[in-house]
Structure formats: structure tokens, C-alpha cells
Design an enzyme around this catalytic site. Structure first.
Site, short mmCIF file in Angstrom:
data_model
loop_
_atom_site.label_atom_id
_atom_site.label_comp_id
_atom_site.label_asym_id
_atom_site.label_seq_id
_atom_site.Cartn_x
_atom_site.Cartn_y
_atom_site.Cartn_z
CB SER A 110 -0.95 0.01 1.21
OG SER A 110 -0.22 -0.11 2.42
CG HIS A 118 -1.08 3.87 4.49
ND1 HIS A 118 -1.57 3.32 5.66
CD2 HIS A 118 -0.72 2.83 3.69
CE1 HIS A 118 -1.52 2.00 5.56
NE2 HIS A 118 -1.01 1.68 4.37
#
Length: 335
Positions: free
Chosen positions: A70, A316
Site C-alpha cells: 500500500s 500512510h
């Protein structure tokens, strides 16, 4: 007897946010010469000693294949493109930005990265909410000339460590242990004693390294002419835990923030060792992202905190983070 300190709403939200996240899902050469040696007959011009100038390695023009998890795919960064949708690939993730900067045509670039991927998903199909992502290594061919690999964090269980640290700190707040020796670093204490393992995280990192080494051998077998770059993870937390108080609150022990910094450094160090052992190039994403961690201001950060900006993924990279990593990759590729 004093009542136990109750957890703040922010600390509970922090743990809940992290728990939800875990359920969802990481030159040129120089010339030289010799001076003239005086002689009895007088000086004479020096004779230059020729030196070999290394021939610069041409920048690859493709085909380019991007492999990864990711942190590579660009989870929740708009616009999301490609299939399966569960892989959460962004059209402005670092592989796409690298391909664009290199001027690669559409058929010269394949991004097969996928959110949640582990090293096993490079050789086997990965099931996602939007369907199966084929084995990522299947995108490689003998014609491939450039490969980036951004993988290992999920194998090492790094996001699980982040979640465990949030949980341990919340437990201490509930039990009223704030101010005790354990509360200095409850998560570090947990990993130091649970199951009798001196360092559970390091063992997972080492195991991930073994699998990555095998993957890189397979990449070389399938694409022997490709230049391979192993991309590290950007800096998640600052060296000074105090700067995180406005973002994470005071219920996360400073010692545990330091513990998480150490674990990420171990992960990146493993990636560098494995890259070098396989004859690949390691791309350091931690150094250029220093000062752009999740605790930096919204305008400066490359990584989102547990309470991310609207529409983005917690813990993230955001779009600025993808741009920063792309610049690091391009510097290595062109260097």
C-alpha cells in the site's frame, strides 16, 4: 487510594482508529595528472597521466514494472485506478510519477502493486475486496529493464506493532499506571517480555528479509537485464517524541514512540542489506522524508497521522509523500 486515571476520548479514538486501520489492511569520473619532475637540465612540461572515465549507465527507458504494497500503490490517494479496485492504486503514486518523468509510453509501464501485499503475494495471487490480484512477479518478462520493489512492512508486522503500542498505552491509561515505570514504554515492555522473546519484532524483520532475498533472486531470474531498486519506507515518526504531543496526545508514552522509530529503522536496514546482497540498489526514503513525518504540520507531512486528513489513509503516505519518494527513486535511477 487515588482513582485510576481515565483514558481521554482522544486516546480511545486513537486506539480505535488504529484498530480500524489494521482490520482494513504499508557520477562521473574525475581526471588527474602527475606533476613534472625537475631535472638537472631544467624544468620541462608535465605529462598528464590518462585516467579511465567511467561510462555513465544510461537511464532505463522501460519496460518498467512496479511491485509493492500500500505504500507503493497509494492507498486512498485520488484518483484511484486499475483493477482489482481492492489494490487501491493511485494514478499519482510514486511508480506512476517515475514512469511519467522517464517519458515511458503506456505500454512500457505496469504497476501491479497492491494494498496489503506481503512477499508471498509476489509469487501467488492476492485476494482483495475487488477480486484477485495475479502474482505480481508475473508482470516481469525478459524484456523488463526497470523494476522497483516496495515490500516487507506487512511481512514484518509493522502495522501490527503500531496497533499493539496504541493498545498497550490505552491499557495503562485505563489501569491508572501513568507515572509508573511500565508507563515509560509499555509497548516496549510488552514486546520484551511476551512469549519470552527478546525481540519479537526483530525476528519478524529477519524472517521477512529471508523471503525478500528469495523474491529478489526470482526477479533477477525472470528479468536478468533489469535494474532493480528496493524502495525503503518513509519516516513515520520524528526523532524527538515531544513534537508528537499535539498530534498523538500525551497518552502515548515517549519511550514507545522511540521504540517505533527503532523498529522502522530495523526494517529499512534489513531492506538495504537484502538489496545490496542481491545486487539491487536500495532507495532511502527515510532520509528525504525526515521532518515530513506524521507529526509534522498538515502542510509539511508526507505521512498521515492516526487522524488523517479527510479521505486519506491513516499512517500512510499522502500525495506529497508519493512525490517525495518518486524524487528519491528518480535520483537513484538517474544517478
Amino acid at each position: 487510594m487515588p482513582l485510576p486515571t481515565r483514558p481521554t476520548a482522544r486516546s480511545a479514538a486513537l486506539a480505535a482508529g488504529v484498530a480500524a486501520l489494521l482490520l482494513a489492511g504499508c557520477g562521473g569520473g574525475s581526471g588527474g595528472g602527475t606533476a613534472a619532475t625537475p631535472s638537472p637540465d631544467g624544468p620541462h612540461p608535465a605529462r598528464a597521466t590518462p585516467t579511465a572515465t567511467p561510462t555513465p549507465t544510461p537511464t532505463p527507458t522501460g519496460p518498467y514494472v512496479a511491485l509493492g504494497d500500500s505504500y507503493t500503490s497509494g492507498l486512498k490517494i485520488a484518483p484511484q485506478v486499475g483493477e482489482p479496485r481492492g489494490c487501491a492504486r493511485s494514478a499519482v503514486n510514486y511508480p506512476s510519477l517515475v514512469a511519467k518523468s522517464l517519458g515511458l509510453a503506456e505500454g512500457q509501464f505496469r504497476d501491479v502493486s497492491c494494498s496489503g501485499a506481503r512477499t508471498g503475494d509476489l509469487t501467488g495471487a492476492q485476494q482483495t475486496e475487488g477480486g484477485a490480484n495475479p502474482p505480481q512477479l508475473d508482470a516481469l518478462t525478459p524484456a523488463t529493464r526497470l523494476v522497483t520493489v516496495g515490500i516487507g512492512g506487512n511481512d514484518a508486522g509493522f502495522m501490527e506493532v503500531v496497533g499493539a503500542c496504541a493498545k498497550e498505552n490505552l491499557v495503562d491509561a485505563v489501569k491508572g499506571l501513568i507515572g509508573s515505570d511500565r508507563a515509560q514504554a509499555p509497548c516496549r515492555e510488552h514486546y520484551a517480555t511476551a512469549g519470552g522473546a527478546a525481540d519479537q519484532v526483530q525476528r519478524k524483520v529477519d524472517a521477512a528479509g529471508e523471503r525478500l532475498g528469495q523474491v529478489l533472486q526470482e526477479v533477477r531470474r525472470r528479468s536478468p537485464q533489469a535494474r532493480v531498486y528496493v524502495v525503503g519506507y518513509p519516516t513515520l515518526l520524528p526523532a524527538d517524541p515531544a513534537s508528537c504531543v499535539p498530534v498523538l496526545g500525551s497518552t502515548v508514552a515517549a519511550g514507545d514512540l522511540g521504540f517505533l522509530v527503532e523498529k522502522e529503522q530495523q526494517l529499512n536496514a534489513m531492506l538495504q542489506r537484502r538489496a545490496e546482497a542481491a545486487g539491487a540498489v536500495f532507495v532511502d526514503a527515510a532520509t528525504p522524508s525526515a521532518g515530513h513525518d506524521m507529526c509534522a504540520g498538515e502542510a509539511a507531512r508526507w505521512v498521515e497521522p492516526p487522524f488523517p486528513a479527510s479521505g486519506l489513509a491513516a499512517i500512510h503516505p499522502n500525495a506529497k509523500g508519493q512525490q517525495g519518494v518518486a524524487a528519491a527513486v528518480l535520483k537513484a535511477v538517474r544517478g
